[in-house]
Write a protein that holds these residues in place. Structure first.
Motif, PDB file in Angstrom:
ATOM      1  N   SER A 186      77.826 -23.652  64.440  1.00 56.55           N
ATOM      2  CA  SER A 186      78.391 -23.598  65.796  1.00 56.55           C
ATOM      3  C   SER A 186      79.289 -22.372  65.951  1.00 56.55           C
ATOM      4  O   SER A 186      80.018 -22.254  66.926  1.00 56.55           O
ATOM      5  CB  SER A 186      79.197 -24.873  66.090  1.00 56.55           C
ATOM      6  OG  SER A 186      80.289 -24.993  65.186  1.00 56.55           O
ATOM      7  N   GLN A 187      79.218 -21.446  64.982  1.00 58.60           N
ATOM      8  CA  GLN A 187      80.024 -20.226  65.017  1.00 58.60           C
ATOM      9  C   GLN A 187      79.157 -19.014  64.688  1.00 58.60           C
ATOM     10  O   GLN A 187      78.043 -19.138  64.183  1.00 58.60           O
ATOM     11  CB  GLN A 187      81.165 -20.309  63.987  1.00 58.60           C
ATOM     12  CG  GLN A 187      82.134 -21.454  64.192  1.00 58.60           C
ATOM     13  CD  GLN A 187      83.117 -21.561  63.034  1.00 58.60           C
ATOM     14  OE1 GLN A 187      82.740 -21.464  61.856  1.00 58.60           O
ATOM     15  NE2 GLN A 187      84.384 -21.770  63.355  1.00 58.60           N
ATOM     16  N   GLU A 195      83.738 -16.872  65.170  1.00 61.14           N
ATOM     17  CA  GLU A 195      84.020 -17.202  66.567  1.00 61.14           C
ATOM     18  C   GLU A 195      83.100 -18.336  66.997  1.00 61.14           C
ATOM     19  O   GLU A 195      81.986 -18.479  66.493  1.00 61.14           O
ATOM     20  CB  GLU A 195      83.794 -15.977  67.464  1.00 61.14           C
ATOM     21  CG  GLU A 195      84.688 -14.789  67.152  1.00 61.14           C
ATOM     22  CD  GLU A 195      86.110 -14.980  67.655  1.00 61.14           C
ATOM     23  OE1 GLU A 195      86.302 -15.870  68.517  1.00 61.14           O
ATOM     24  OE2 GLU A 195      86.998 -14.250  67.205  1.00 61.14           O
ATOM     25  N   ALA A 196      83.548 -19.150  67.948  1.00 56.76           N
ATOM     26  CA  ALA A 196      82.758 -20.278  68.428  1.00 56.76           C
ATOM     27  C   ALA A 196      81.587 -19.796  69.286  1.00 56.76           C
ATOM     28  O   ALA A 196      81.737 -18.870  70.096  1.00 56.76           O
ATOM     29  CB  ALA A 196      83.635 -21.234  69.227  1.00 56.76           C
ATOM     30  N   THR A 201      74.509 -23.188  72.588  1.00 58.19           N
ATOM     31  CA  THR A 201      73.910 -22.248  71.654  1.00 58.19           C
ATOM     32  C   THR A 201      74.366 -22.556  70.233  1.00 58.19           C
ATOM     33  O   THR A 201      75.411 -23.170  70.029  1.00 58.19           O
ATOM     34  CB  THR A 201      74.293 -20.791  71.988  1.00 58.19           C
ATOM     35  OG1 THR A 201      75.719 -20.622  71.818  1.00 58.19           O
ATOM     36  CG2 THR A 201      73.921 -20.445  73.422  1.00 58.19           C
ATOM     37  N   THR A 202      73.583 -22.123  69.267  1.00 58.30           N
ATOM     38  CA  THR A 202      73.913 -22.298  67.855  1.00 58.30           C
ATOM     39  C   THR A 202      73.541 -21.028  67.100  1.00 58.30           C
ATOM     40  O   THR A 202      72.868 -20.150  67.635  1.00 58.30           O
ATOM     41  CB  THR A 202      73.144 -23.491  67.241  1.00 58.30           C
ATOM     42  OG1 THR A 202      71.737 -23.263  67.381  1.00 58.30           O
ATOM     43  CG2 THR A 202      73.522 -24.793  67.909  1.00 58.30           C
ATOM     44  N   SER A 203      73.995 -20.951  65.850  1.00 57.95           N
ATOM     45  CA  SER A 203      73.667 -19.810  65.001  1.00 57.95           C
ATOM     46  C   SER A 203      73.037 -20.309  63.705  1.00 57.95           C
ATOM     47  O   SER A 203      72.964 -21.511  63.460  1.00 57.95           O
ATOM     48  CB  SER A 203      74.924 -18.995  64.692  1.00 57.95           C
ATOM     49  OG  SER A 203      75.723 -19.670  63.732  1.00 57.95           O
ATOM     50  N   THR A 209      75.472 -13.073  63.073  1.00 57.29           N
ATOM     51  CA  THR A 209      76.282 -12.324  64.045  1.00 57.29           C
ATOM     52  C   THR A 209      75.944 -12.648  65.495  1.00 57.29           C
ATOM     53  O   THR A 209      76.437 -11.988  66.403  1.00 57.29           O
ATOM     54  CB  THR A 209      76.114 -10.812  63.819  1.00 57.29           C
ATOM     55  OG1 THR A 209      74.711 -10.467  63.909  1.00 57.29           O
ATOM     56  CG2 THR A 209      76.646 -10.411  62.448  1.00 57.29           C
ATOM     57  N   GLU A 210      75.092 -13.647  65.727  1.00 56.32           N
ATOM     58  CA  GLU A 210      74.771 -14.019  67.100  1.00 56.32           C
ATOM     59  C   GLU A 210      74.382 -15.486  67.174  1.00 56.32           C
ATOM     60  O   GLU A 210      74.009 -16.102  66.170  1.00 56.32           O
ATOM     61  CB  GLU A 210      73.636 -13.143  67.644  1.00 56.32           C
ATOM     62  CG  GLU A 210      72.327 -13.289  66.878  1.00 56.32           C
ATOM     63  CD  GLU A 210      71.235 -12.408  67.442  1.00 56.32           C
ATOM     64  OE1 GLU A 210      71.519 -11.655  68.393  1.00 56.32           O
ATOM     65  OE2 GLU A 210      70.090 -12.476  66.951  1.00 56.32           O
TER      66      GLU A 210
END
Length: 255
Positions: A186-187, A195-196, A201-203, A209-210
């Motif tokens: 979630s960051q 960062e959140a 959206t998820t990572s 980095t996105e």
């Protein structure tokens, strides 16, 4: 802690978090002025870190062994990710030595790169070995000076800053140590910190980095996949039709 005992860190005329000299010699001030003047006039990059983090030199996206950092290029200190990116554009790491790429990156400077590392500290090593627990000098004063003289110029500070039981019968040396935060799904990683992600959206987590839009359970499947139909199958419909016809015929026969 004794307050009147000078140490090697203070001989350059700079204040430190542990000791603050009152006054200062005229010659020391002249020396500092000349150092800034020469540094500003010299365009070559210098090793080490700034006060707010480290710009690490990479080869094929990987750290070197030992790690290499660039703190200044073109007379400008590198204290942010954007400045680290600019240093990458001009291949500042190649200026750390006469032929940095040949020494560290297989002779190919197109494979060089940089990344900003914000979580960095200055570690005290004893005969090149970490203490237990590790002795980390976290103040920006030491981070900026950790590389001076190959890590030996300010190594005398280790004995002063060491806690009870953290002793070294050998040789102290300072060593820059950076860590890359590991983000959750979630960051995402930005400017060396997690960062959140935006809502929905998820990572991939780790050092991603996105963030990307989350897949929804109600979204259609991939091409070629079948989705369950809410309408009866053709055979079921036929059976219902035949049953209705039989019921109708039976009613007509009774009449």
């Amino acid at each position: 802690m004794p307050s009147g005992r000078p140490r090697a860190s203070d001989t350059a005329g700079r204040a430190s978090p542990t000791f603050v000299r009152s006054g200062g010699s005229f010659f020391a001030k002249i020396f500092v002025f000349l150092a800034f003047f020469v540094e500003g006039a010299h365009a070559a990059a210098t090793p080490g870190c700034g006060m707010d983090g480290c710009c690490e030199c990479l080869c094929d996206g990987a750290s070197l062994d030992p790690p290499q950092y660039v703190s200044n290029w073109g007379g400008q200190s590198i204290n942010s990710e954007s400045q680290c990116d600019q240093a990458n554009d001009v291949m500042a790491c190649n200026e750390l030595s006469g032929d940095w790429a040949s020494t560290y990156c297989h002779g190919d400077n197109t494979r060089m790169g940089n990344r900003w590392m914000e979580t960095c500290e200055c570690e005290c090593l004893c005969d090149e070995v970490s203490l237990t627990p590790p002795l980390m000098l976290t103040h920006s004063y030491w981070l900026e000076r950790c590389h001076y003289g190959g890590g030996y110029n300010y190594a005398g500070d280790c004995q002063i800053e060491a806690a009870a039981g953290q002793t070294c019968s050998g040789t102290w040396r300072l060593n820059t140590k950076c860590t890359m935060p590991s983000c959750t799904t979630s960051q995402y990683l930005k400017d060396g910190a997690c960062e959140a992600c935006a809502t929905g959206t998820t990572s991939a987590g780790g050092n991603a980095t996105e963030c990307t839009a989350s897949s929804s359970a109600s979204s259609p499947g991939p091409p070629g996949s079948s989705t369950p139909s809410s309408t009866p199958s053709s055979s079921s419909a036929q059976e219902k039709k035949e049953t209705a016809e039989k019921t109708r015929d039976s009613i007509l026969a009774d009449i």
